[in-house]
Enzyme design. Sequence first.
Site, short mmCIF file in Angstrom:
data_model
loop_
_atom_site.label_atom_id
_atom_site.label_comp_id
_atom_site.label_asym_id
_atom_site.label_seq_id
_atom_site.Cartn_x
_atom_site.Cartn_y
_atom_site.Cartn_z
N ASP A 85 0.86 -1.17 0.00
CA ASP A 85 0.00 0.00 0.00
C ASP A 85 0.91 1.24 0.00
OD1 ASP A 85 -2.13 1.71 0.00
OD2 ASP A 85 -3.22 0.73 1.62
N TRP A 86 0.30 2.38 -0.07
CA TRP A 86 0.95 3.69 -0.25
C TRP A 86 2.08 3.92 0.77
CZ3 TRP A 86 -0.17 7.36 -3.97
CH2 TRP A 86 0.24 8.66 -3.74
#
Length: 762
Positions: free
Chosen positions: A319-320
């Site tokens: 994820d980010w």
Amino acid sequence: MKHNYVLHSFYKYLSVILILALVSACQNNAGTNDEMDAQIYERVDSVMATMNLKEKVGQMTQIAIDSILRTDNNHKIIEPFQLDTAKLRRVVVEYGVGSILNVAGLALTIDQWHSFLEAIDQMTKEGKNYIPVLYGIDAIHGANYTHGTTLFPQQNGMAATWNTSLVKEAGRITAYETRASGIPWTFSPVLDMGRNPVWPRLWETFGEDVFLTTAMGKALVEGYQGTDAASKFHVAACLKHYVGYSAPLSGKDRTPAWIPERMLREYFLPPFQAAIESGALTVMVNSAEMNGIPVHADHFVLTTILRDELKFKGLAVSDWADIGNLDTVHRIAVDKKDAVRLAINAGIDMSMVPFNLEFADYLFELVKEGKVSQTRIDEAVRRILWVKFKLGLFDNFKFPKSDYPDFASQKHRDASYATAAEAITLLKNTNNILPLNKTTKVLVVGPTANNMRALNGGWTITWQGHRTDEFLGSESTILEAIQSEIGSANVTYAQGVDFEKDIDISKAVALARQATVVIVCIGENSYTEKPGDIKDLNLSASQIDLVKQLKGTGKPIIGVLVEGRPRIINQIEPMFDGIVMGYLPGNMGGVAIADVLFGDVNPSGKLPFTYPRNPNDLVIYDHKFSESIPANWYDKGFDPQYEFGFGLSYTQFKYENLVLSTDSLAFADTLVVSVDVSNTGSRDGKEVVQLYSNDLVASITPSVRRLRGFDKIELKAGEKKTVSFKITARDLAFVAANNKWTTEAGQFELYIDKLKTSFFIY
Ligand code: BGC
């Protein structure tokens, strides 16, 4: 001539035979998928044979589009967005990144998408090896980062339909419009279990039940990917956020969850497992920590379970910024490079970095230093290339806009409307105040009444959905839909309050005195992720005050809830004569809500989560018996505002004849459960028939009930249907103390509506 004609016919005949033989070979050959995969792996291997280490770590890198856009002297991205050729060259030629994602804060037009993606692809061709960039985007309720697209209800609204066909169709249309924008990969569905109503992403889930989530997740993946993700109408799904993201103890985004393996297997993994079995091509990893281990560094979760057990073959993307967070947030890595080592060795294939390229440099060095093996790199790159081939990126992935005549079409809007209309859930209807007569003089009031932002929620045009009204002003808010439904002359409007404070309550109260019925639209403004964290699940004080003051007028009040999570309304709930739950119903939500209020639609949505009555009593439906015990004589024990699965209709349904094919079932047998459902009212309607079970005695404390089946049916006034479900012992299994799925012999109860029966497994 004749001779030629005969020859021509012969060849024609021969080619028909050949085509038929080919089709039948494809259909008959059970190993076809494996064979096609084997062919793909051959192509993957031949590409890999030409790649050096630098190119391989490049493939494992994903950057945000922001990094390749032109900026001003203050490093601010210039609008309208323009690609910066030098930056683009560095990213795709020098570093050879495998993937780019999302938007720089704002949706693009379909033409902008086509020109950006073409420029990226042309630049990629300047590299030593041409490996197409895989573009990914959060298209989570329609292609929400392309202007003008069809926007559906958010996921918990989709779940409230209890209609998997509508959800599959929403997925198909989202895929179509995302591919029309040139993008082959969506970061959806969310398969996190929405079991903590405080969590700011509850609305991105399919609710609290694992059976419903599994069915809905499978449907959405099938809609996205179709039978061939390489087709120009489909995209790769991304199952997120694997796994355990949605159950933080604090309810705050990206904070610790404690989930024992037994519970992980029973409640959190099944939706992922089913979606993987349906062919989902990618997975995104949970940003948070579970049992003290950030999931981005958890080899057991990312490799032992995901790969060895669930047999997931596609790519796992971080994820980010979450690999970097292993150092700065989670403090399990000594520095950023160490973080890369931990995450890649745990099993992550691609890093959503998202802004700088140090990930690729560190990974290159780590391999040279022997801290990450070449085998691990090859494994990751093989998966990434496999997904690219599965999506047809090496063949043809650029299709003209004219190939998508249904983009944002009325047909697609109708599908969004149908989903919103079936999601809306009637929670209260004292003395059948609803549906309202179309000649009623109404006051429409409240902060979600004239607000496209609230209807659509986050991930709409922007990440937080905060510029929705600027771009979707032509769509109907609830107020506008009511005005066109019953004529503006019958409608007055005052906002009353915003989400925080009084705007014009006194005007609203004065107008209420002139009206016959007050429709008050309350709820939440858009948000997602961390910015959506709250300290209090109660509906905001300004909105509670508004309802109390309106109640003082003595006029009947209808509440319309537009909210991503069930904000507590116990102080004002008794003041409403009718309550309609809208969830975050999307662009067509205003019209669908008006149609429910005025009777064009007979509501059939059912809550996919428990609506709590009190903020410190967040017990969900499949709780344990000990959680139902009253504290004293005036306590009810389990006491939500509205139960999971609840929703009223404008007609009445009668359930009778709950019949089992046997009352004692061997492990290998199938039990058929049937029930008769009749529409005893005077309107046609849809009903969700829900089957629950209860294991009377088990070695792990059983839940009071568990959903085991559902079927949404349509019944004309006076009509009766028999609905049946098939149940096997495996369907009633739980994960035992040894972490294995088990069904223990003994007595089970089954419930449908208020009917109950029981049987034995021996
Ligand atoms: C979110 C993901 C999303 C990703 C890319 C993250 O912050 O948690 O759900 O897919 O950003 O936008």
